[in-house]
Design a protein around this motif. Structure first.
Motif, PDB file in Angstrom:
ATOM      1  N   LEU A 199       0.848  -1.186   0.000  1.00  0.00           N
ATOM      2  CA  LEU A 199       0.000   0.000   0.000  1.00  0.00           C
ATOM      3  C   LEU A 199       0.891   1.245   0.000  1.00  0.00           C
ATOM      4  N   PRO A 200       0.742   2.114  -0.975  1.00  0.00           N
ATOM      5  CA  PRO A 200       1.589   3.313  -1.030  1.00  0.00           C
ATOM      6  C   PRO A 200       1.290   4.270   0.136  1.00  0.00           C
ATOM      7  N   LEU A 201       2.334   4.844   0.671  1.00  0.00           N
ATOM      8  CA  LEU A 201       2.184   5.821   1.749  1.00  0.00           C
ATOM      9  C   LEU A 201       1.297   6.970   1.300  1.00  0.00           C
ATOM     10  N   SER A 202       1.432   7.390   0.060  1.00  0.00           N
ATOM     11  CA  SER A 202       0.623   8.499  -0.451  1.00  0.00           C
ATOM     12  C   SER A 202      -0.873   8.174  -0.399  1.00  0.00           C
ATOM     13  N   LEU A 203      -1.242   6.924  -0.674  1.00  0.00           N
ATOM     14  CA  LEU A 203      -2.650   6.534  -0.602  1.00  0.00           C
ATOM     15  C   LEU A 203      -3.112   6.486   0.847  1.00  0.00           C
ATOM     16  N   ALA A 204      -2.273   5.993   1.740  1.00  0.00           N
ATOM     17  CA  ALA A 204      -2.622   5.961   3.168  1.00  0.00           C
ATOM     18  C   ALA A 204      -2.884   7.385   3.661  1.00  0.00           C
ATOM     19  N   ILE A 205      -2.041   8.323   3.284  1.00  0.00           N
ATOM     20  CA  ILE A 205      -2.221   9.722   3.689  1.00  0.00           C
ATOM     21  C   ILE A 205      -3.527  10.270   3.120  1.00  0.00           C
ATOM     22  N   GLU A 206      -3.817   9.966   1.869  1.00  0.00           N
ATOM     23  CA  GLU A 206      -5.064  10.416   1.243  1.00  0.00           C
ATOM     24  C   GLU A 206      -6.276   9.844   1.976  1.00  0.00           C
ATOM     25  N   ILE A 207      -6.213   8.575   2.327  1.00  0.00           N
ATOM     26  CA  ILE A 207      -7.320   7.934   3.049  1.00  0.00           C
ATOM     27  C   ILE A 207      -7.516   8.595   4.407  1.00  0.00           C
ATOM     28  N   TYR A 208      -6.427   8.795   5.150  1.00  0.00           N
ATOM     29  CA  TYR A 208      -6.548   9.448   6.457  1.00  0.00           C
ATOM     30  C   TYR A 208      -7.158  10.847   6.321  1.00  0.00           C
ATOM     31  N   ALA A 209      -6.732  11.581   5.295  1.00  0.00           N
ATOM     32  CA  ALA A 209      -7.248  12.941   5.095  1.00  0.00           C
ATOM     33  C   ALA A 209      -8.734  12.917   4.741  1.00  0.00           C
ATOM     34  N   GLU A 210      -9.106  12.085   3.791  1.00  0.00           N
ATOM     35  CA  GLU A 210     -10.485  12.071   3.292  1.00  0.00           C
ATOM     36  C   GLU A 210     -11.461  11.406   4.255  1.00  0.00           C
ATOM     37  N   ARG A 211     -11.020  10.376   4.927  1.00  0.00           N
ATOM     38  CA  ARG A 211     -11.945   9.596   5.763  1.00  0.00           C
ATOM     39  C   ARG A 211     -12.035  10.105   7.201  1.00  0.00           C
ATOM     40  N   TYR A 212     -10.978  10.743   7.692  1.00  0.00           N
ATOM     41  CA  TYR A 212     -10.953  11.145   9.102  1.00  0.00           C
ATOM     42  C   TYR A 212     -10.721  12.641   9.298  1.00  0.00           C
ATOM     43  N   TRP A 213      -9.650  13.174   8.704  1.00  0.00           N
ATOM     44  CA  TRP A 213      -9.268  14.568   8.955  1.00  0.00           C
ATOM     45  C   TRP A 213     -10.356  15.541   8.512  1.00  0.00           C
ATOM     46  N   LYS A 214     -10.757  15.457   7.254  1.00  0.00           N
ATOM     47  CA  LYS A 214     -11.730  16.415   6.712  1.00  0.00           C
ATOM     48  C   LYS A 214     -13.106  16.296   7.359  1.00  0.00           C
ATOM     49  N   PRO A 215     -13.666  15.093   7.517  1.00  0.00           N
ATOM     50  CA  PRO A 215     -14.994  15.011   8.145  1.00  0.00           C
ATOM     51  C   PRO A 215     -15.025  15.518   9.584  1.00  0.00           C
ATOM     52  N   LEU A 216     -13.907  15.402  10.292  1.00  0.00           N
ATOM     53  CA  LEU A 216     -13.841  15.878  11.674  1.00  0.00           C
ATOM     54  C   LEU A 216     -13.459  17.358  11.769  1.00  0.00           C
ATOM     55  N   LEU A 217     -13.268  18.007  10.616  1.00  0.00           N
ATOM     56  CA  LEU A 217     -12.892  19.432  10.561  1.00  0.00           C
ATOM     57  C   LEU A 217     -11.648  19.714  11.396  1.00  0.00           C
ATOM     58  N   LEU A 218     -10.678  18.830  11.301  1.00  0.00           N
ATOM     59  CA  LEU A 218      -9.499  18.942  12.153  1.00  0.00           C
ATOM     60  C   LEU A 218      -8.579  20.094  11.776  1.00  0.00           C
ATOM     61  N   ASP A 219      -8.754  20.690  10.590  1.00  0.00           N
ATOM     62  CA  ASP A 219      -8.010  21.915  10.275  1.00  0.00           C
ATOM     63  C   ASP A 219      -8.374  23.011  11.268  1.00  0.00           C
ATOM     64  N   GLU A 220      -9.640  23.067  11.629  1.00  0.00           N
ATOM     65  CA  GLU A 220     -10.101  24.073  12.587  1.00  0.00           C
ATOM     66  C   GLU A 220      -9.690  23.703  14.020  1.00  0.00           C
ATOM     67  N   VAL A 221      -9.774  22.426  14.332  1.00  0.00           N
ATOM     68  CA  VAL A 221      -9.439  21.977  15.686  1.00  0.00           C
ATOM     69  C   VAL A 221      -7.958  22.187  15.976  1.00  0.00           C
ATOM     70  N   VAL A 222      -7.091  21.874  15.029  1.00  0.00           N
ATOM     71  CA  VAL A 222      -5.649  21.968  15.259  1.00  0.00           C
ATOM     72  C   VAL A 222      -5.224  23.403  15.545  1.00  0.00           C
ATOM     73  N   GLU A 223      -5.951  24.388  14.992  1.00  0.00           N
ATOM     74  CA  GLU A 223      -5.644  25.791  15.277  1.00  0.00           C
ATOM     75  C   GLU A 223      -5.895  26.128  16.745  1.00  0.00           C
ATOM     76  N   LEU A 224      -6.895  25.496  17.316  1.00  0.00           N
ATOM     77  CA  LEU A 224      -7.231  25.735  18.723  1.00  0.00           C
ATOM     78  C   LEU A 224      -6.399  24.888  19.674  1.00  0.00           C
ATOM     79  N   SER A 225      -6.174  23.635  19.281  1.00  0.00           N
ATOM     80  CA  SER A 225      -5.469  22.720  20.173  1.00  0.00           C
ATOM     81  C   SER A 225      -4.906  21.532  19.400  1.00  0.00           C
ATOM     82  N   PRO A 226      -3.587  21.527  19.155  1.00  0.00           N
ATOM     83  CA  PRO A 226      -2.982  20.370  18.491  1.00  0.00           C
ATOM     84  C   PRO A 226      -3.178  19.075  19.290  1.00  0.00           C
ATOM     85  N   GLU A 227      -3.215  19.203  20.614  1.00  0.00           N
ATOM     86  CA  GLU A 227      -3.403  18.015  21.445  1.00  0.00           C
ATOM     87  C   GLU A 227      -4.792  17.424  21.228  1.00  0.00           C
TER      88      GLU A 227
END
Length: 95
Positions: free
Chosen positions: A32-60
């Motif tokens: 499994l290519p690392l690039s695909l794993a990163i894409e899956i994590y971004a599309e399936r978890y990061w974006k739906p959880l709006l973590l771009d906004e959360v990380v600005e408030l609290s990386p933890e």
């Protein structure tokens, strides 16, 4: 890994074979290519959880929400966070 007792089945880079197949990957999991794993994590978890906004408030908090989302599904971290905020708010007494 491919541990028989693991209900998720074969995994690579934390991505289960089922999730990889959902994203169109047909090759062996060990390749499994690392690039695909990163894409899956971004599309399936990061974006739906709006973590771009959360990380600005609290990386933890972002780290914990991402981890819970990957391991328990994306609804669970939102429920946990809402419960935590309600407790900190003394059930709507503070704000």
């Amino acid at each position: 890994s491919n541990i028989v007792q693991d209900s998720g089945g074969e995994t690579m880079l934390g991505i289960t074979v089922g999730v990889a197949r959902d994203y169109g990957y047909t090759g062996p999991m060990r390749k499994l290519p690392l690039s695909l794993a990163i894409e899956i994590y971004a599309e399936r978890y990061w974006k739906p959880l709006l973590l771009d906004e959360v990380v600005e408030l609290s990386p933890e908090l972002e780290y914990v929400m991402m981890d819970i989302g990957v391991n328990r599904g994306i609804v669970r971290p939102v429920l946990f966070l809402q419960r935590l905020l309600n407790v900190l708010n003394l059930n709507a007494e503070v704000y």
